[in-house]
Structure formats: structure tokens, C-alpha cells
Design a protein around this motif. Structure first.
Motif, PDB file in Angstrom:
ATOM      1  N   ASP A  14      35.083  43.297  41.435  1.00 22.35           N
ATOM      2  CA  ASP A  14      34.938  43.976  42.718  1.00 22.35           C
ATOM      3  C   ASP A  14      36.210  43.802  43.539  1.00 22.35           C
ATOM      4  N   SER A  15      36.335  44.643  44.547  1.00 23.46           N
ATOM      5  CA  SER A  15      37.449  44.576  45.474  1.00 23.46           C
ATOM      6  C   SER A  15      36.939  44.874  46.873  1.00 23.46           C
ATOM      7  N   SER A  48      41.222  44.427  53.229  1.00 22.02           N
ATOM      8  CA  SER A  48      40.499  43.445  54.023  1.00 22.02           C
ATOM      9  C   SER A  48      41.379  42.538  54.878  1.00 22.02           C
ATOM     10  N   ASP A  49      42.662  42.387  54.536  1.00 19.78           N
ATOM     11  CA  ASP A  49      43.530  41.508  55.300  1.00 19.78           C
ATOM     12  C   ASP A  49      44.050  42.252  56.528  1.00 19.78           C
ATOM     13  N   SER A 100      44.139  44.235  49.811  1.00 21.43           N
ATOM     14  CA  SER A 100      42.741  44.078  49.429  1.00 21.43           C
ATOM     15  C   SER A 100      42.540  42.743  48.720  1.00 21.43           C
ATOM     16  N   THR A 101      41.292  42.377  48.547  1.00 17.94           N
ATOM     17  CA  THR A 101      40.928  41.152  47.842  1.00 17.94           C
ATOM     18  C   THR A 101      40.267  41.518  46.525  1.00 17.94           C
ATOM     19  N   THR A 102      40.679  40.862  45.460  1.00 18.07           N
ATOM     20  CA  THR A 102      40.094  41.033  44.136  1.00 18.07           C
ATOM     21  C   THR A 102      39.161  39.869  43.855  1.00 18.07           C
ATOM     22  N   GLY A 103      38.031  40.162  43.242  1.00 16.56           N
ATOM     23  CA  GLY A 103      37.127  39.119  42.780  1.00 16.56           C
ATOM     24  C   GLY A 103      36.539  39.508  41.437  1.00 16.56           C
ATOM     25  N   TYR A 104      36.450  38.548  40.540  1.00 16.17           N
ATOM     26  CA  TYR A 104      35.770  38.808  39.276  1.00 16.17           C
ATOM     27  C   TYR A 104      35.054  37.546  38.797  1.00 16.17           C
ATOM     28  N   VAL A 105      34.020  37.792  37.992  1.00 14.12           N
ATOM     29  CA  VAL A 105      33.199  36.732  37.410  1.00 14.12           C
ATOM     30  C   VAL A 105      32.999  37.088  35.946  1.00 14.12           C
ATOM     31  N   LYS A 146      34.006  39.527  49.988  1.00 10.57           N
ATOM     32  CA  LYS A 146      33.690  39.927  51.359  1.00 10.57           C
ATOM     33  C   LYS A 146      32.513  39.128  51.892  1.00 10.57           C
ATOM     34  N   PRO A 147      32.397  39.079  53.212  1.00  5.37           N
ATOM     35  CA  PRO A 147      31.195  38.474  53.784  1.00  5.37           C
ATOM     36  C   PRO A 147      29.991  39.368  53.474  1.00  5.37           C
TER      37      PRO A 147
END
Length: 174
Positions: A19-20, A24-25, A31-36, A148-149
Motif C-alpha cells: 500500500d501507499s 502524505s508528507d 508518499s509513504t510505502t508499506g508492505y507486509v 496512514k492513520p
């Protein structure tokens, strides 16, 4: 360290969730990257980081995040092979249909010609059959917790799948 106990004969399937959070900054609009990644339904690795460049659309931000997840999947595939756990095609779940289409379509569209060539690595992995990208509804996207929150309700919905054994409910879409 982490200790995982798998049942005898249990199929150890590697799956990723990506997800991204677009721009966001507030200072530099990156943007912020997140993965699991999960193995046998259990979380084995995760990451959250600022993207290296500013995305011009949500699709581009998600595509950039997808590239980071794809690179991680290649590393995990090779690591698991060393441990004698051969993986077939690894599925990475994504909640942005535009990023999924971009990863599957080798034709450059006018709106995304500017995307850095480095991010098309994902497309090459899809073409080679090493990974496949599938759509997963945002309300099931466990990587949201890293980018993200979220509301209390969303947090409570996603924390158990993130920490426990879980396989997503997939809806087939184009």
C-alpha cells in the motif's frame, strides 16, 4: 528472533500486501510505502518508508510501492529456496486498480511516460511469472496500518490479520 512453528505437510505459500499513502508528507509531498509479507498465513517481514521521489498521482505512488514490495518478494523467494522452500508465483495484493493495470500492461500510456524506468521492474517480474498482482479491497489491506492513520474500527479489523494467521478473501476482478 522470531520463531514460527508450521505443521507437518503445511503448504508454505508466500503472499505480499502492498500500500501507499499518496503525498502524505506535508513538507516535501512524498508518499509513504508499506508492505507486509506472510508465509503460510503468518507475518514474516514488513516495511514502512518514505518514497524516494514525489509521485504525481495515487496510481504512481502505489506503483512505486509495488516496486519495493516486488524487490522484497524476489529476495524472499531466493532466501526461501536456500531453505528448501520453493515458491511458485508469489501473489502481491494491491488495492489500486490503476497500479495493477500498469504492472500488467507493457504499453506506456501518455499519463505515465514520466514514471522512472526503475519502477517498471515490477512489470518484468509479472511478465516472467515470478509474481502476480491481485486486487484486494482497501478494507482488507493490512499494509494500510503501515502507511496512514486509520480509525479505531479499521485498526481493530486489521491488527488480528496482520499479527495472526490469515488469508484474505479475494474477489475476482479485471
Amino acid at each position: 528472533g522470531l520463531f514460527y512453528k508450521f505443521g507437518k505437510g503445511e503448504k508454505l505459500v508466500l503472499q505480499g500486501f502492498c500500500d501507499s499513502d499518496y503525498n502524505s508528507d506535508p513538507d516535501n509531498r512524498v508518499s509513504t510505502t508499506g508492505y507486509v509479507f506472510k508465509l503460510g498465513g503468518r507475518t514474516i517481514t514488513w516495511n514502512c518508508m518514505k518514497q524516494k521521489s514525489t509521485a504525481l498521482s495515487t496510481t504512481e505512488a502505489e506503483y512505486m510501492a509495488l516496486c519495493e514490495a516486488a524487490k522484497e518478494s524476489v529476495w524472499l523467494i531466493r532466501f526461501l529456496e536456500e531453505l528448501q522452500f520453493k515458491q511458485n508465483t508469489v501473489t502481491i495484493f494491491e488495492d489500486n486498480k490503476g497500479a495493477i493495470a500498469l504492472s500488467k500492461n507493457p504499453v506506456n500510456h501518455k499519463r505515465n511516460k514520466h514514471i522512472d524506468v526503475r519502477y517498471h521492474y515490477t512489470r518484468k517480474l509479472v511478465e516472467d511469472g515470478l509474481i502476480e498482482i491481485k486486487y484486494l479491497r482497501t478494507d482488507q489491506m493490512i499494509a494500510d496500518l503501515l502507511t496512514k492513520p486509520v480509525s479505531k474500527k479499521q485498526f481493530e479489523t486489521l491488527i488480528d490479520p496482520l499479527c495472526g494467521t490469515w488469508t484474505p478473501k479475494i474477489e475476482e476482478t479485471d
